[in-house]
Structure formats: C-alpha cells, structure tokens
Write an enzyme that holds these catalytic residues in place. Structure first.
Site, PDB file in Angstrom:
ATOM      1  N   ARG A  17       0.686  -1.256  -0.122  1.00  0.00           N
ATOM      2  CA  ARG A  17       0.082   0.014  -0.019  1.00  0.00           C
ATOM      3  C   ARG A  17       0.910   1.198  -0.095  1.00  0.00           C
ATOM      4  O   ARG A  17       0.877   1.839  -1.028  1.00  0.00           O
ATOM      5  CB  ARG A  17      -0.989  -0.083   1.262  1.00  0.00           C
ATOM      6  CG  ARG A  17      -2.325   1.040   1.157  1.00  0.00           C
ATOM      7  CD  ARG A  17      -1.782   2.395   1.566  1.00  0.00           C
ATOM      8  NE  ARG A  17      -1.381   2.626   2.988  1.00  0.00           N
ATOM      9  CZ  ARG A  17      -0.938   3.625   3.197  1.00  0.00           C
ATOM     10  NH1 ARG A  17      -0.697   4.879   2.270  1.00  0.00           N
ATOM     11  NH2 ARG A  17      -0.293   3.855   4.517  1.00  0.00           N
ATOM     12  N   ASP A  18       1.635   1.390   1.146  1.00  0.00           N
ATOM     13  CA  ASP A  18       2.439   2.555   1.167  1.00  0.00           C
ATOM     14  C   ASP A  18       3.631   2.565   0.103  1.00  0.00           C
ATOM     15  O   ASP A  18       3.894   3.898  -0.300  1.00  0.00           O
ATOM     16  CB  ASP A  18       2.900   2.760   2.808  1.00  0.00           C
ATOM     17  CG  ASP A  18       2.945   4.103   3.143  1.00  0.00           C
ATOM     18  OD1 ASP A  18       2.918   5.238   2.168  1.00  0.00           O
ATOM     19  OD2 ASP A  18       3.528   4.771   4.241  1.00  0.00           O
ATOM     20  N   HIS A 211       5.778   3.955  12.790  1.00  0.00           N
ATOM     21  CA  HIS A 211       5.465   4.189  11.659  1.00  0.00           C
ATOM     22  C   HIS A 211       6.699   5.073  11.061  1.00  0.00           C
ATOM     23  O   HIS A 211       6.337   6.362  10.950  1.00  0.00           O
ATOM     24  CB  HIS A 211       4.282   4.531  10.842  1.00  0.00           C
ATOM     25  CG  HIS A 211       4.207   4.468   9.732  1.00  0.00           C
ATOM     26  ND1 HIS A 211       3.574   3.607   8.570  1.00  0.00           N
ATOM     27  CD2 HIS A 211       4.809   5.437   8.445  1.00  0.00           C
ATOM     28  CE1 HIS A 211       3.787   3.833   7.300  1.00  0.00           C
ATOM     29  NE2 HIS A 211       4.379   4.876   7.415  1.00  0.00           N
ATOM     30  N   HIS A 213       9.601   6.958   8.521  1.00  0.00           N
ATOM     31  CA  HIS A 213      10.318   6.963   7.385  1.00  0.00           C
ATOM     32  C   HIS A 213      11.797   7.286   7.453  1.00  0.00           C
ATOM     33  O   HIS A 213      12.184   7.934   8.327  1.00  0.00           O
ATOM     34  CB  HIS A 213       9.653   8.289   6.514  1.00  0.00           C
ATOM     35  CG  HIS A 213       8.204   7.871   5.977  1.00  0.00           C
ATOM     36  ND1 HIS A 213       7.880   7.912   4.693  1.00  0.00           N
ATOM     37  CD2 HIS A 213       7.205   7.308   6.671  1.00  0.00           C
ATOM     38  CE1 HIS A 213       6.489   7.582   4.701  1.00  0.00           C
ATOM     39  NE2 HIS A 213       6.217   7.184   5.681  1.00  0.00           N
ATOM     40  N   CYS A 244       5.742   9.869   0.927  1.00  0.00           N
ATOM     41  CA  CYS A 244       4.918  10.839   1.099  1.00  0.00           C
ATOM     42  C   CYS A 244       4.588  11.757  -0.218  1.00  0.00           C
ATOM     43  O   CYS A 244       5.305  12.427  -0.408  1.00  0.00           O
ATOM     44  CB  CYS A 244       4.753  11.433   2.456  1.00  0.00           C
ATOM     45  SG  CYS A 244       3.434  12.656   2.700  1.00  0.00           S
ATOM     46  N   ASN A 253       9.671   4.396   3.476  1.00  0.00           N
ATOM     47  CA  ASN A 253       9.446   3.906   4.876  1.00  0.00           C
ATOM     48  C   ASN A 253      10.676   3.055   5.188  1.00  0.00           C
ATOM     49  O   ASN A 253      11.723   2.803   4.536  1.00  0.00           O
ATOM     50  CB  ASN A 253       8.436   3.272   4.854  1.00  0.00           C
ATOM     51  CG  ASN A 253       7.061   3.559   4.661  1.00  0.00           C
ATOM     52  OD1 ASN A 253       7.016   4.065   3.460  1.00  0.00           O
ATOM     53  ND2 ASN A 253       6.187   3.189   5.293  1.00  0.00           N
TER      54      ASN A 253
END
Length: 314
Positions: A17-18, A211, A213, A244, A253
C-alpha cells in the site's frame, strides 16, 4: 549495561500500500499479486494490502479489488486496507470477506491534513468516528494512523499534546491500534522515546504502533528508541519503498528487512524469515527495473559463525 528490550515485536508490512502508491509507474496487478503472495510466505503475519482512495488521486492503487480477490494468502495472516472516509469504506466493504482490519488516518498538522485530504483535522475526526463505528459493526478491527505525528514540513514541530489528544480521540471511538507516523522523516530518537512512553502510559489496552520514514537516515534509530520505550508494534516497507506525496521529496519507509535484521541482532524475535523478505525485496527490484537501496539488499544480513566472526556482504 544494555537496556531491557521486549522479547518480541510485531511487524505490519505496508509496502503493497504505502510503497506501491508512491511509484511513478503503475505496477501491473499480476506483479502486485505475485509480490504480495511472496511476502505472505516469509513469516509476516500482518500485511497492509490496499487503499480505497479515489483512482484519480492515487491511480497506482486503483486495482484494490482485483488485488484483494487475486491474492492467495494463508489464513493466519491479517490483511489491512486503508480508507480515507465513509465512501472509501463503502467501496472496501464490497470485498469485506477478503480483509480483517481497516486503517483510518488523520494528520496532526492542520496544514498537512488540508493538503492531504482537503479537510480540517476536526472534520476528518468527525468522519473517522462514524467510520470507526461502522468498521466495528462489520466485525472488522478498527485501526488508525496519525500522520506528521513528529513534525510537519509546513508547520514545523507538532506539539506532543496535540498528537496525544488525537490518539485519545481515536481510542475513545474504539480503535484497537493507533500508529504514530513520521510521515516526512522529521523525528529524532529522544523525542520518539518521549512520545511513545507518554502514549503507552496514557492509552492502556491500545496497541501503539510506530511508522517511521528514513528521509533523513534516522529511521532505524527511531525504531530502536520506540522499542526502548516499550513499543512492540511496527510498520515497515520491503525494499524501503514508499514516501509521502505531500510534500514532494519525502523518501521511503524504513525497510522491513533492515528493521528485522536489527531486531534479530538484538535478540528481539519477529517470527519472520529475514532471507525470504530480502528475496521479496529483490523481486520488487526486478519488477520495478531499478536498484533499491535498503541496507540488507545491498550488503545482506550479518551471518555469524561459531568462531565469532561474521560475513557481512553477499
């Protein structure tokens, strides 16, 4: 004297997803399914698999339904989908039997939230309250992520009190898990330790997740600080994929393979087969047609030998 660390840590893989949503080129549905199926056989037991956002905003994830219907996932693995609002949840529930958890999100920064979803924080939280209740009524696990929890590129440092207040609001509407997101890599270990210590103290019974990065190279140091504070739930992305979209230039990430390697070296169990995750990251590298730069892709994990020596590169 070494700090006392948790014996185990839980990892949710968020690359499908990310990670995929930030790729400049569309990854084919077949390639996504193959990579997710490979990840699902590494020992990971939590994967964030898709997002139900508007296709014109995140075209890379427009095939969420096809991916969910196409993957072959062992039954013990919990699949998570992310929804931005009630409409996103409506779309997700069309394939409700294919996942187990639903993640909501909001930014701790007003400016970032407006640029990200075109809403004020209060507006987002009012909608999230409705969404959380609907998720629970469907027998699914409601989770949440607070973006820009450690700092905002538009506003600077975000007050801890504001971040914790949002977390308490999510807890009050029934979120079983609340993640603190370092969306653009502005966190540092000392502040990470403070905010996770405070969150764990103020939100008993709620799973607190980290979470991070790696925008400024402090992602693993921040994960270690969160671990020291008592956090045992982490999100990461294989191959260090991700970033992002707001603002441009925010990199990926922390890499799942690097995080697992660090945990295992410190004696923190994850239940994940590290070489298998590295293989999955290298498979993603082949699909994308470019080199990925997680440390374990480049150097491999440390292999310790009985005589105490180590092999560092592969």
């Amino acid at each position: 004297m070494s700090p006392k660390l948790p014996a185990k840590a839980r990892i949710r893989e968020v690359g499908p997803r990310d990670g995929f949503q930030n790729e400049p080129e569309i990854i084919s549905t077949a390639d996504k399914i193959a990579l997710i199926n490979q990840l699902a056989r590494t020992g990971l037991d939590r994967i964030e698999i898709a997002s139900f956002v508007r296709a014109d905003i995140i075209p890379q994830l427009a095939d969420a339904v096809e991916v969910l219907n196409g993957v072959d996932i062992p039954e013990h693995i919990a699949l998570t989908v992310l929804v931005p609002n009630n409409r996103g949840l409506d779309n997700a529930l069309k394939v409700r039997e294919r996942f187990h958890e639903v993640a909501m999100f909001v930014s701790a920064s007003e400016t970032h939230n407006k640029r990200n979803v075109n809403r004020a924080i209060d507006e987002s939280m009012a909608d999230n309250e409705i969404v959380a209740k609907r998720i629970d009524s469907e027998g699914l696990r409601p989770t949440a992520v607070i973006a820009t929890a450690f700092g905002c590129p538009f506003e600077g440092k975000v007050p801890m009190a504001r971040t914790l207040e949002i977390a308490e609001q999510f807890a009050a509407v029934g979120c079983a898990e609340i993640g603190f997101g370092d969306t653009t890599g502005m966190a540092h270990p000392a502040y990470v330790f403070d905010i996770f210590s405070a969150a764990i103290d103020r939100l008993p019974g709620v799973e607190i997740a980290a979470h991070f990065h790696n925008t400024r190279g402090q992602g693993l140091a921040n994960a270690y600080a969160a671990l020291q504070a008592g956090c045992t739930s982490f999100e990461s992305s294989f191959g260090e994929l991700g970033g992002c979209p707001v603002p441009a230039g925010s990199t990926g990430n922390i890499a799942t393979e690097d995080l697992i390697n660090m945990f295992h070296e410190m004696g923190v169990a994850t239940g994940v087969n590290l070489p298998a995750v590295i293989d999955a990251a290298r498979a993603a590298q082949s699909v994308l047609g470019r080199k990925l730069t997680s440390h374990c892709i480049v150097a491999g994990p440390v292999d310790w030998h009985p005589d105490g020596t180590a092999t560092g590169c592969h």
